[in-house]
Design an enzyme around this catalytic site. Structure first.
Site, PDB file in Angstrom:
ATOM      1  N   ALA A 179     -26.740 -34.156  31.340  1.00  0.00           N
ATOM      2  CA  ALA A 179     -27.962 -33.385  31.555  1.00  0.00           C
ATOM      3  C   ALA A 179     -28.983 -34.355  32.151  1.00  0.00           C
ATOM      4  CB  ALA A 179     -28.455 -32.797  30.242  1.00  0.00           C
ATOM      5  N   THR A 239     -36.759 -37.089  27.561  1.00  0.00           N
ATOM      6  CA  THR A 239     -35.310 -36.841  27.564  1.00  0.00           C
ATOM      7  C   THR A 239     -35.054 -35.361  27.297  1.00  0.00           C
ATOM      8  OG1 THR A 239     -33.189 -37.646  26.697  1.00  0.00           O
ATOM      9  CG2 THR A 239     -34.948 -37.395  25.091  1.00  0.00           C
ATOM     10  N   ASN A 240     -33.830 -34.996  26.978  1.00  0.00           N
ATOM     11  CA  ASN A 240     -33.496 -33.604  26.652  1.00  0.00           C
ATOM     12  C   ASN A 240     -32.534 -33.590  25.469  1.00  0.00           C
ATOM     13  OD1 ASN A 240     -30.669 -33.737  27.667  1.00  0.00           O
ATOM     14  ND2 ASN A 240     -31.751 -34.180  29.587  1.00  0.00           N
ATOM     15  N   ARG A 241     -32.070 -32.414  25.090  1.00  0.00           N
ATOM     16  CA  ARG A 241     -31.321 -32.295  23.831  1.00  0.00           C
ATOM     17  C   ARG A 241     -29.825 -32.532  23.972  1.00  0.00           C
ATOM     18  NH1 ARG A 241     -32.290 -26.845  22.644  1.00  0.00           N
ATOM     19  NH2 ARG A 241     -30.840 -27.104  20.930  1.00  0.00           N
ATOM     20  N   SER A 242     -29.372 -33.006  25.104  1.00  0.00           N
ATOM     21  CA  SER A 242     -27.922 -33.233  25.260  1.00  0.00           C
ATOM     22  C   SER A 242     -27.455 -34.371  24.347  1.00  0.00           C
ATOM     23  CB  SER A 242     -27.607 -33.580  26.721  1.00  0.00           C
ATOM     24  OG  SER A 242     -26.275 -34.030  26.812  1.00  0.00           O
TER      25      SER A 242
END
Ligand code: PMT
Length: 409
Positions: free
Chosen positions: A282, A216-219
């Protein structure tokens, strides 16, 4: 409580009737005031059995009205209190509202300041019943509530739970965020996006590797949720497609997604024929090429992952037969911000692109703040220095209104 543009300088008359839930109305009056509203409180005699007018005066900084025969404050339009309170008011909110007050308004009785003011006022009415479960479900109360709704009033449904009596049922006054959310909905009804359907995406997608792990990502979803709230405040009907676990703004239709593919499918379904799509999410460009059915076991050596390309959702939207009237993209860039953003604006066929410099540590991913430049399809550029995500969302929604209501950025 942050200021709320929609509430700034709105004159809200808050009617308070006799219920133990009056203590919650003090918090409501306080939060509305902090958000920028001018709150004039009127209390019935029964309400004053629970708390004093001073409590409301202290949190609103304005006069509190209890007496039908007393004159209004000179800041109000006339000296006759029951006319002055309603005259020029943006909204009349009665919370908590007892079965007795509901019955009086349904019958058009006018024997105290609250009931006379409610008859005289021409602004919209929002009411939040609070009472024992038996009283709330009683056919007489339900018939009176229906009468008020048929006359155009907005009901804030009570919550279910434990009453002061110890009994459990439906009749509790909802908490302040819910009350404020409903008040925002009522005030937004005549906003610039009234009747428009806006689809907003939010959060980082999650690409499963095995049953317990994902990429995943930091959004956090904060910027997308702020856009959804700003669109609601402008009167839009909002579909929020999200992978985040934040509180859904009151009035938004939530569509929960997780992977880029599920986001892709939901966007194509919900944005067909919509007035606008705002792609704040994101999206992972790649996913694990295979998803292990069992938890991947540790071994002595390194583990290599093969990644497969995810669909580009905005490129798919560009090809839609019923493409939304306006499409807004975001660009999260760590270098060459404006050049990369301009490329995405053109390549993805966008009307507006919001460029984020994600190299900054005081704004962007997961922060309450952002720093962006809005690039219009017409070559316009609007730089917004570090501001709250809500403030940025309001500017985005203003641009969106120009695009879909006036037809230009
Ligand atoms: O959620 P927060 O913590 O509040 O943070 C907000 C944010 C930084 C995530 C947000 O402001 C933001 O910049 N969102 C877009 C992030 C992103 O994916 O940027 P991108 O440059 O990779 O993608 C460009 C655009 O194409 C985006 O609108 C994206 O939604 C879209 N996209 C990306 C990949 C893909 N496969 N399909 C897409 O449609």
């Amino acid at each position: 409580m942050e200021p709320i543009a929609l509430l700034k300088d709105k004159r809200i008359v808050l009617g308070v009737t006799g219920s133990i839930a009056v203590y919650k109305a003090i918090d409501l009056a306080s939060k509305l005031t902090q958000a920028g509203a001018l709150v004039d409180v009127m209390m019935t005699e029964a309400a004053q059995q629970f708390v004093t007018p001073l409590a409301f005066q202290a949190v609103t900084g304005r006069a509190v009205y209890t007496d039908m025969w007393a004159s209004a404050d000179s800041a109000l339009p006339t000296h006759i209190a029951h006319v002055a309170l309603g005259e020029g008011a943006d909204l009349l909110v009665i919370a908590p509202m007892t079965a007795n007050s509901i019955a009086k308004l349904a019958q058009g009785l006018a024997d105290d300041l609250l009931s006379v003011t409610a008859l005289a006022a021409r602004c919209p009415l929002v009411f939040a019943p609070a009472m024992d479960g038996g009283m709330y479900s009683h056919p007489a109360t339900q018939a009176n509530i229906t009468t008020l709704i048929e006359r155009g009033a907005t009901l804030i449904e009570p919550d279910e739970g434990r009453f002061a009596s110890g009994l459990v049922g439906k009749g509790r006054l909802p908490d302040t965020p819910t009350l404020i959310g409903q008040i925002r909905r009522a005030l937004a009804r005549s906003g610039p996006l009234a009747g428009k359907r806006i689809v907003v995406t939010a959060g980082g997608t999650r690409e499963p590797l095995d049953p317990v792990r994902y990429l995943t990502n930091r959004s956090s979803g904060k910027q997308g949720y702020a856009v959804a709230q700003a669109a609601l405040d402008a009167g839009a009907e909002v579909v929020l497609i999200s992978s985040a676990s934040l509180q859904t703004p009151i009035g938004a239709q939530l569509v929960a997604v997780d992977t880029a593919q599920s986001l892709h499918d939901a966007v194509l379904e919900h944005s067909a024929g919509a007035d606008a799509l705002v792609m704040t999410a994101a999206v992972a460009d790649y996913r694990p090429a295979t998803q292990a059915q069992q938890k991947i076991k540790k071994s002595d050596g390194d583990l290599s992952l093969q990644l497969a390309r995810n669909p580009d959702i905005l490129l798919a939207v560009k090809e839609m037969a019923q493409r939304p009237k306006a499409v807004v993209g975001f660009a999260a860039e760590s270098e060459n911000l404006l050049a990369n953003a301009q490329d995405k604006l053109v390549r993805k066929g966008l009307d507006l692109l919001v460029a984020n410099d994600i190299s900054a540590t005081d704004a962007g991913f997961a922060s309450d703040y952002n720093r962006v430049t809005l690039l219009g399809r017409d070559g316009s550029q609007t730089a917004i220095d570090r501001s709250s995500k809500s403030a940025i969302a309001e500017v985005i929604v203003e641009h969106l209104s120009s695009l879909i209501v006036k037809g230009s950025a």
